[in-house]
Scaffold this motif. Sequence first.
Motif, PDB file in Angstrom:
ATOM      1  N   PRO A 299       0.826  -1.209   0.000  1.00  0.00           N
ATOM      2  CA  PRO A 299       0.000   0.000   0.000  1.00  0.00           C
ATOM      3  C   PRO A 299       0.866   1.268   0.000  1.00  0.00           C
ATOM      4  N   ARG A 301       0.983   5.216   0.905  1.00  0.00           N
ATOM      5  CA  ARG A 301       0.336   6.219   1.743  1.00  0.00           C
ATOM      6  C   ARG A 301       0.457   7.600   1.096  1.00  0.00           C
ATOM      7  N   ARG A 302      -0.647   8.284   1.023  1.00  0.00           N
ATOM      8  CA  ARG A 302      -0.656   9.635   0.464  1.00  0.00           C
ATOM      9  C   ARG A 302      -1.444  10.542   1.399  1.00  0.00           C
ATOM     10  N   ARG A 303      -0.976  11.739   1.517  1.00  0.00           N
ATOM     11  CA  ARG A 303      -1.652  12.736   2.349  1.00  0.00           C
ATOM     12  C   ARG A 303      -2.444  13.670   1.453  1.00  0.00           C
TER      13      ARG A 303
END
Length: 316
Positions: A299, A301-303
């Motif tokens: 996976p 992760r993006r903000r």
Amino acid sequence: MAITKILPVRGQLKGCLDYAANPQKTEYFSTADMQRLIGYTQNKDKTEHQLYVSGFNCMPQNAYCIMQATKQRWGKPLNGGNVGYHIIQSFKPGEATPDQVHEIGCEFARRFLADRFECTVSTHLDKGHLHNHIVVNSVSFMDGRMFRNDFTTYYKGIRAISDELCRENRLSVVETDGHGKSYGEWKHEKEGTPTLRGMVKADLEMAMASADSFAGFIAELQQMGYKVKYGPKVTHMAVRHKDAQRNIRLDKISPRFSEDALRSYFQELRKLPPAMQQEYKQQTVPHPPRWQPKELPMPVRRRARCRSKLSHNCRK
């Protein structure tokens, strides 16, 4: 080993003309009338100058006229719908002679069709395997009833009588365990994805190949994480994996996995010399699975920042 199939003959004139104009199509019929089909099955180039053509309740030369007269006598439509049925009986190459194959086809017609229907039996010699073409009228000359092409007719009639004749003539028969597949299992097998039943079967085969006794077989399954129900107080031997929620009966997977069959297998195994035990075990070596677990991507992760009216402070 006779493999049987039955095909309906639908009286569509256009389909018949299209088929007749294409001489390359000589094996299967989806739409054709009875006259064209009978002419095909009695082709002298395929039947060695018609030495292997027989008729029941009709002469092969006038079979079409007799079948049409039966329909007309009982008030059935001469064209349209299923005007007849085409039964194909194929044999293993080199297992039987043309005389034997033709006699089997004739005996099949006597036992299954001749008491109520007109039919012809033609043995074709033009392929690598000998095969019979049996053309039967869709209307009975006895009572005018239609030939029923359903599950019972095929499995308890066509298939059962054909297998019985093969056994009487000491020919091989396609044996089945009597257990079919559900649609879900068939779909998963076709797509190459695992099913619970398939994984349990693979584990059972692996345990049989590794164990030398029935107790060792149980120990192998327990090491794989299965709980095993067996013994004199248990009607049907069953297993349940630690991650599963229900038991699975082993005889439902295959009759050779029943408790009696397993005990008998290991008893026979222990009677053999050590040098022959490995050869005996080769019968239960599991095949490599058709499916392979897919590697899932890691996976990412993006903000993200949301700007809307909800992000502002609201008055009380």
